[in-house]
Design a protein around this motif. Structure first.
Motif, short mmCIF file in Angstrom:
data_model
loop_
_atom_site.label_atom_id
_atom_site.label_comp_id
_atom_site.label_asym_id
_atom_site.label_seq_id
_atom_site.Cartn_x
_atom_site.Cartn_y
_atom_site.Cartn_z
N LEU A 16 -5.41 -8.12 -2.79
CA LEU A 16 -5.45 -6.71 -2.40
C LEU A 16 -6.61 -6.51 -1.44
O LEU A 16 -7.64 -7.19 -1.56
N ASP A 17 -6.44 -5.61 -0.50
CA ASP A 17 -7.51 -5.25 0.43
C ASP A 17 -8.05 -6.45 1.21
O ASP A 17 -9.23 -6.54 1.53
N GLY A 18 -7.17 -7.41 1.50
CA GLY A 18 -7.55 -8.55 2.31
C GLY A 18 -8.20 -9.69 1.56
O GLY A 18 -8.54 -10.72 2.15
N ASN A 67 -0.04 -7.08 -7.70
CA ASN A 67 0.89 -8.20 -7.54
C ASN A 67 0.81 -9.21 -8.68
O ASN A 67 1.83 -9.80 -9.06
N ASP A 68 -0.37 -9.42 -9.26
CA ASP A 68 -0.47 -10.44 -10.30
C ASP A 68 0.24 -10.02 -11.59
O ASP A 68 0.47 -10.87 -12.46
N HIS A 69 0.59 -8.76 -11.74
CA HIS A 69 1.29 -8.31 -12.93
C HIS A 69 2.80 -8.17 -12.72
O HIS A 69 3.53 -7.94 -13.68
N VAL A 70 3.25 -8.31 -11.48
CA VAL A 70 4.67 -8.08 -11.18
C VAL A 70 5.33 -9.24 -10.45
O VAL A 70 6.49 -9.15 -10.08
N GLU A 91 4.34 3.03 -6.82
CA GLU A 91 5.32 2.67 -5.79
C GLU A 91 4.68 1.94 -4.60
O GLU A 91 5.17 0.89 -4.18
N PRO A 92 3.57 2.43 -4.00
CA PRO A 92 3.00 1.72 -2.85
C PRO A 92 2.56 0.30 -3.18
O PRO A 92 2.75 -0.62 -2.38
N LEU A 93 1.98 0.10 -4.36
CA LEU A 93 1.54 -1.24 -4.75
C LEU A 93 2.74 -2.15 -4.99
O LEU A 93 2.74 -3.33 -4.60
N TRP A 94 3.76 -1.63 -5.64
CA TRP A 94 4.97 -2.43 -5.88
C TRP A 94 5.58 -2.90 -4.58
O TRP A 94 5.97 -4.07 -4.44
N ARG A 95 5.67 -2.02 -3.60
CA ARG A 95 6.31 -2.37 -2.32
C ARG A 95 5.52 -3.42 -1.53
O ARG A 95 6.08 -4.11 -0.69
N MET A 96 4.22 -3.56 -1.83
CA MET A 96 3.45 -4.62 -1.16
C MET A 96 3.96 -6.00 -1.56
O MET A 96 3.89 -6.95 -0.78
N THR A 156 -12.32 -0.60 -10.68
CA THR A 156 -11.91 0.55 -9.85
C THR A 156 -12.52 0.47 -8.46
O THR A 156 -12.68 1.48 -7.80
N GLY A 157 -12.83 -0.72 -8.00
CA GLY A 157 -13.50 -0.86 -6.71
C GLY A 157 -12.60 -1.11 -5.54
O GLY A 157 -13.08 -1.35 -4.43
N ARG A 158 -11.27 -1.06 -5.75
CA ARG A 158 -10.34 -1.38 -4.67
C ARG A 158 -9.42 -0.20 -4.39
O ARG A 158 -9.45 0.81 -5.08
N SER A 159 -8.59 -0.35 -3.39
CA SER A 159 -7.68 0.74 -2.99
C SER A 159 -6.81 1.20 -4.16
O SER A 159 -6.44 0.41 -5.02
#
Length: 208
Positions: A16-18, A67-70, A91-96, A156-159
């Motif tokens: 996440l976040d690069g 992503n690591d949970h799905v 939804e936005p995280l899932w679509r990534m 909680t330090g990421r997007s």
């Protein structure tokens, strides 16, 4: 028959976040000899399928959309003809990770039944907007994904994350549960609500 709990630990990466990090994930199965619910299908579909065996999979539930949970949720969904459940806030995280795969939306206070055991869905945002925890009164057990760990709240330090929100979720939705409630986490060792309450008082004070 009371449902039993199985854990499969799988290894992979979280991105996440690069950035990308190596992680070990707890994949949880709640059920009996006939039915099972899979929680957080991470990294290794074959290992999870081996733990399922010939049982009916009522659903593949994702506590949140990182992503690591799905990672292998669609593969398990296809293999066992089971729906994927996710709160629409993620939804936005899932679509990534799965831009072309649909899921069924989870709702706060929804109840899922597997092997005659009721599982209550608690929307606990903060680590991500759609994070959920799962409370099973019959088992005196709680599945928190990455919302609550041994020693404090999830990151909680990421997007898409927010510290004050996760603190509110833990205070209002989780610390209200009985102290002997076993907490099964998305990574690492478990704990109990009572064991975490003193440390969480400090986190809550910091959050507000």
């Amino acid at each position: 028959m009371t449902a039993r709990v199985d854990r499969v630990v799988t290894s992979g990466t979280f991105s996440l976040d690069g950035g990308t990090w190596d992680v070990d994930n707890n994949v949880w199965l709640i059920g009996d000899d006939r039915q099972v619910l899979v929680i957080d299908a991470a990294h290794d579909a074959d290992a999870i399928a081996a733990a399922v065996g010939d049982r009916e999979v009522v659903a593949v539930l994702c506590t949140h959309g990182h992503n690591d949970h799905v990672t292998v949720a669609p593969a398990l969904s296809d293999r066992f003809d089971a729906p994927i459940l996710l709160h629409p806030g993620d939804e936005p995280l899932w679509r990534m990770t799965h831009p072309d795969v649909d899921y069924r939306s989870l709702a706060d206070t929804e109840r899922i039944t597997v092997a005659g055991t009721d599982i209550d869905v608690l929307h606990t945002p903060g680590h991500s907007p759609g994070s959920v925890s799962l409370y099973v009164p019959e088992l005196s057990a709680l599945w928190t994904g990455d919302t609550l760990f041994q020693g404090g709240p999830g990151a909680t330090g990421r997007s898409y994350s927010d510290f004050d929100t996760i603190i509110d979720s833990i205070r209002d939705r989780l610390l209200t549960l009985p102290e002997d409630t076993a907490v099964h986490t998305g990574h690492g060792d478990g704990t109990t609500i009572g064991a975490e309450r003193p440390a969480l008082a400090d986190w809550i004070a910091r959050g507000h």
